[in-house]
Write a protein that holds these residues in place. Sequence first.
Motif, PDB file in Angstrom:
ATOM      1  N   ASP A   1      45.665  31.347  43.754  1.00 42.74           N
ATOM      2  CA  ASP A   1      46.021  32.774  43.713  1.00 42.74           C
ATOM      3  C   ASP A   1      45.616  33.455  45.012  1.00 42.74           C
ATOM      4  N   LYS A   2      46.468  34.284  45.537  1.00 44.17           N
ATOM      5  CA  LYS A   2      46.160  35.022  46.772  1.00 44.17           C
ATOM      6  C   LYS A   2      44.971  35.934  46.488  1.00 44.17           C
ATOM      7  N   GLN A   3      44.033  35.994  47.440  1.00 39.97           N
ATOM      8  CA  GLN A   3      42.879  36.897  47.288  1.00 39.97           C
ATOM      9  C   GLN A   3      42.884  37.893  48.439  1.00 39.97           C
ATOM     10  N   ASP A   4      42.242  39.036  48.263  1.00 42.06           N
ATOM     11  CA  ASP A   4      42.272  40.098  49.294  1.00 42.06           C
ATOM     12  C   ASP A   4      41.606  39.679  50.594  1.00 42.06           C
ATOM     13  N   TRP A   5      40.646  38.755  50.504  1.00 41.47           N
ATOM     14  CA  TRP A   5      39.874  38.429  51.722  1.00 41.47           C
ATOM     15  C   TRP A   5      40.713  37.601  52.710  1.00 41.47           C
TER      16      TRP A   5
ATOM     17  N   ARG B   1      36.119  35.645  46.283  1.00 38.55           N
ATOM     18  CA  ARG B   1      36.574  35.157  44.978  1.00 38.55           C
ATOM     19  C   ARG B   1      37.569  34.006  45.198  1.00 38.55           C
ATOM     20  N   ILE B   2      37.438  32.999  44.373  1.00 43.41           N
ATOM     21  CA  ILE B   2      38.390  31.869  44.408  1.00 43.41           C
ATOM     22  C   ILE B   2      38.862  31.631  42.990  1.00 43.41           C
TER      23      ILE B   2
ATOM     24  N   THR C   1      27.254  27.563  48.161  1.00 41.12           N
ATOM     25  CA  THR C   1      27.207  27.034  46.794  1.00 41.12           C
ATOM     26  C   THR C   1      28.107  27.886  45.906  1.00 41.12           C
ATOM     27  N   PRO C   2      29.215  27.328  45.437  1.00 43.31           N
ATOM     28  CA  PRO C   2      30.114  28.134  44.614  1.00 43.31           C
ATOM     29  C   PRO C   2      29.420  28.582  43.328  1.00 43.31           C
ATOM     30  N   GLU C   3      29.482  29.856  43.051  1.00 44.39           N
ATOM     31  CA  GLU C   3      28.987  30.382  41.766  1.00 44.39           C
ATOM     32  C   GLU C   3      30.187  30.455  40.814  1.00 44.39           C
ATOM     33  N   GLN C   4      30.141  29.697  39.726  1.00 44.62           N
ATOM     34  CA  GLN C   4      31.267  29.742  38.781  1.00 44.62           C
ATOM     35  C   GLN C   4      31.164  31.009  37.948  1.00 44.62           C
ATOM     36  N   ILE C   5      32.212  31.818  37.948  1.00 43.85           N
ATOM     37  CA  ILE C   5      32.133  33.075  37.189  1.00 43.85           C
ATOM     38  C   ILE C   5      33.036  33.039  35.956  1.00 43.85           C
ATOM     39  N   SER C   6      33.901  32.046  35.861  1.00 46.15           N
ATOM     40  CA  SER C   6      34.665  31.845  34.613  1.00 46.15           C
ATOM     41  C   SER C   6      35.318  30.468  34.746  1.00 46.15           C
TER      42      SER C   6
ATOM     43  N   GLU D   1      37.322  30.284  38.011  1.00 44.05           N
ATOM     44  CA  GLU D   1      37.032  31.289  39.038  1.00 44.05           C
ATOM     45  C   GLU D   1      35.620  31.127  39.579  1.00 44.05           C
ATOM     46  N   TYR D   2      35.503  31.302  40.874  1.00 46.41           N
ATOM     47  CA  TYR D   2      34.215  31.129  41.560  1.00 46.41           C
ATOM     48  C   TYR D   2      34.020  32.275  42.555  1.00 46.41           C
ATOM     49  N   PHE D   3      32.729  32.473  42.941  1.00 49.88           N
ATOM     50  CA  PHE D   3      32.390  33.312  44.096  1.00 49.88           C
ATOM     51  C   PHE D   3      31.713  32.418  45.129  1.00 49.88           C
TER      52      PHE D   3
END
Length: 438
Positions: free
Chosen positions: A353-357, A383-384, A406-411, A414-416
Amino acid sequence: KVTLLHGSHRTGKRTDAAMEKWRGHGLGQFIHWGLYAIPGGAWNGKQYNGAAEWIRSWNGIPKSTYDSLNYSFNPTAFDAKSWAKTAKQMGAKYVTFTTKHHDGFCLWPSKYTKYTVANSPYKKDIVKAVVDAYDQEGIDVILYFSVMDWNHPDWRYDIKSKEDSIAFERFKKFTRNQLIELLTNYPTVKGLWFDGTWDTSWVKQAAFADELETEMRKLRPGLIIGSRFRADENGKRHFDSNGVLMGDYEQGWERKIPSRIEDVHGNDWDCVMTVPENQWGYNAAWNGHIKTGLELIEMTARCVSLGGNFVLNFGPKGDGSIRQEELKLAAEIGDWMKINQQAIYNCGYAGYDKQDWGYFSKKTGTDKIYMLVFNVPVSGALRIKTPAKTVIKKASLLADATETFTPEQISGDEYFLHLKKGTHPQPFVIVLETAPGQ
Ligand SMILES: C#C[C@@H]1N[C@@H](C)[C@@H](O)[C@H]1O
């Protein structure tokens, strides 16, 4: 679906080596050069704002005087090798070079008209010099050719009489002869970039153009021809009456870039771009917004992220030298490419998915994903959203692999990635090593 004799003869992307190589180029250079570079957008001391390579068509320009510019064409500063070195420095993998623009002046000594560089003080074969110099630098050459030819007495915008028809038959033969001549004289060229094919006279030539395209492909197997060359028998251009792309890649992205993957309909494509809003040939007075190096780097990233190539235009001066502003841009883009070229060359649409960054790209044939970051959010959290069940094994800075995230999994998918404050002044690239999840 309608039955077509002269529509597209192929669906889907070409998978041969020549096309795979073209697809992986990412960044190209366009060069618009010809007699129009002599006036450079001005006539009798008056500067005009239109596209300088169209000056002959502007009101108040005496066409016969313009046409005689071939007698003043003597580019003493022309040095194809230095052009090719500039392209190499920028990181361009191919060049699209104007052999003949709409004014009909040929930069090669064509046997089929006197209106060529052979009948100018310069005399020498410029197309050959460019082809040899870029071949030398390992940069592929695509030849730009305008079908519309304002100088040729048999050119017609439409065919409205028997006389028109007889004249245009001669013009069609002339056009075929010149194209076969180009492909014969310069056998290393990888493709043709057609222009000036929108007028009714040519749009009516579906059968002839189809046959000519077949002949050119036979003469040069692997030749790459875009969607702008020919129309189908219903006059449909770029996409035939069944909506299938004509040619090997879409040439519709002139001074504009697709915003979503859906816009490119699963086809190959290139975006050709000017530095000012709309100047291809040399215009001494660049007005309006002049794109910066960072803008052009971002355009390159956007094009590659959507599976296309970004082709930046240069308009050398009448003396053959490249203007300082363009040399500066080439250097700036090249400096960025030196560090980040892995995210551009042989990369394409990642399916994230395209992200704003910024933009994702994917190394063709691998699971390697690149994050090309242009707009760091104030949160510093990138966000990834990965395609379903993708595992991120490692995230590190392309420029310095020791800087890892270190990717933080948020769902679920989805990661940060959290950036350290103020660490990246330039657009930068993060490499994701991924693997398909269970
Ligand atoms: C309109 C038009 C032409 N197409 C661009 C690629 C330039 O050559 C411009 O003159």
